[in-house]
Scaffold this motif. Structure first.
Motif: not given
Length: 453
Positions: A332-346
């Protein structure tokens, strides 16, 4: 040169069957000997002898329905299969018997033969077929019927499923597929029987599924360990007993080894399992976290190596006790902040985010973070996208307001429409405006602002 004998084309006879009979009646030893003669052009209408070196011309594949199957472009079989009764009565190789989805002769109610019972060699396109003889020169014995345990009434889709399952059996740990032009199976009857057995007997399927998992590297989540099962599930067209168990079990395991082996996936498989969009995949390529086979541009037909992602995660994995929240539970936190799995991996690769990597059911369930640090990271990701133009679907994620409410707010002029396309401006807004609406709504100022417009 004129042919001595030109037999009449039989009803529903295949082109390649006719050429075999033509060669046999005129004393040639093979079709190729016949093709090399200029007599073909004069004696066989609508056939170019230069083109007969290709199987598609010999088999007349234009008569076949185009197949959209993932493994084969055409369902025409390169390997010969014949009805012994058709051969005995007229030396006939039926046109429909070239279709790999046909395994029985409907006229004589017999299974098609693809192998010699005596020498167990698969048949070849040879003149010996017209006499019902084995095409193996060292054998040459009369072909006889071979029994099979496959039911007599399988549908076209079920036959394709059995052949698909057989493909995965013969190619252990297949993680991607390549579409071939024709069906090329050395022992068709055995492939059909093996595929049917695995699809109808749950214990055998589970045994096969476990072999795929145990052959995979230990640093992968279980959905990647069972990617062969995932591919089978996507390709099968009929309902089978194994459907109730085809989903791999959820397992949690410690990393025991690090493999340098590549993990190649088709584009659609990679995006589905990683739950990423095309821009996400392109971003990972830019940062060296995936490789595209041939180093070509990314297309729907691309084959992608995703193993660098998991080698990186294993290298950067921490053991801090405060890394106790999976990013799956923080979705949900990722959802609300437009944070993708790709952003996290990078972010992990660039050492902007600390994680603990413990392979579980999927990648999101395998990454553990410190919640306070992760919240800051996600908020930074959103700030980095402040000046981007986003669609209203992404604005809904940020604001937690419905699409219709956001459209109403746009009409009242509270947020601007970006100048990108005069026909679709209503579907887009600036990310900064979405954040502003979210903040106003949180402190109760949004309704007041709307009243003033």
């Amino acid at each position: 040169m004129k042919l001595t004998v030109t037999p009449k084309l039989l009803d529903k006879e295949s082109s390649i069957g006719f050429l075999l009979r033509l060669a046999q009646r005129n004393g040639y030893l093979s079709i190729q000997d016949l093709v090399n003669q200029s007599v073909i052009r004069a004696n066989v209408p609508n056939v170019d002898p230069k083109s007969l070196s290709t199987f598609s011309q010999l088999a007349n594949v234009k008569a076949y329905e185009y197949s959209s199957h993932e493994l084969w472009k055409f369902t025409c079989s390169i390997n010969p299969r014949i009805c012994l009764a058709c051969i005995k009565s007229a030396g006939l190789i039926h046109q429909t018997h070239l279709d790999a989805t046909v395994y029985r002769c409907t006229k004589h109610d017999l299974n098609l033969v693809n192998q010699c019972f005596h020498c167990r060699k698969s048949l070849r396109w040879d003149i010996a077929l017209t006499n019902g003889l084995c095409t193996n020169e060292e054998c040459g014995k009369k072909l006889i019927q071979i029994d099979t345990t496959v039911p007599e009434n399988l549908t076209r889709e079920q036959v394709l499923d059995c052949l698909t399952m057989s493909h995965f059996i013969s190619a252990p740990c297949s993680t991607y597929i390549t579409q071939k032009k024709f069906v090329e199976i050395d022992d068709y009857a055995l492939a059909l029987e093996n595929g049917y057995k695995v699809l109808t007997q749950k214990d055998i399927f589970v045994e096969w599924e476990c072999r795929q998992a145990f052959s995979s590297a230990d640093e992968y989540p279980s959905d990647l360990n069972f990617v062969s099962s995932w591919l089978v599930k996507k390709i099968l067209r009929s309902n089978w007993p194994i459907h109730s168990i085809i989903n791999p079990p959820k397992i949690t395991k410690q990393i025991e080894s690090k493999s340098e082996k590549s993990l190649w996936l088709n584009y659609n498989t990679a995006t589905n399992i990683l739950k990423m969009s095309r821009p996400d995949i392109m971003l990972l390529k830019e940062f060296g976290l995936i490789f595209i086979r041939g180093n070509t541009r990314l297309t729907l037909n691309s084959v992608i190596d995703i193993s660098p992602i998991f080698r990186m995660l294993a290298v950067h994995s921490k053991t801090d006790s405060n890394l106790d929240t999976s990013i799956y539970s923080a979705s949900l936190l990722m959802h609300q902040n437009l944070t993708s799995l790709a952003d996290i991996l990078i972010g992990i690769k660039n050492k902007r985010l600390n994680t603990r990597y413990l392979p579980s059911s999927d990648i999101s369930s395998s990454l553990y973070v410190d919640m306070s640090e992760f919240r800051e990271f996600c908020q930074e990701q959103l700030k980095d996208k402040m000046n981007l133009i986003i669609d209203l679907g992404e604005a809904v994620k940020i604001t937690s307001l419905s699409n219709s409410v956001l459209k109403s707010i746009k009409k009242q002029g509270v947020i601007q429409s970006p100048r990108r396309n005069p026909y679709s401006d209503d579907e887009f807004c600036y990310c900064s405006d979405a954040i502003k609406i979210r903040d106003m709504n949180r402190v109760g100022q949004l309704s007041l602002a709307l009243e003033n417009y």
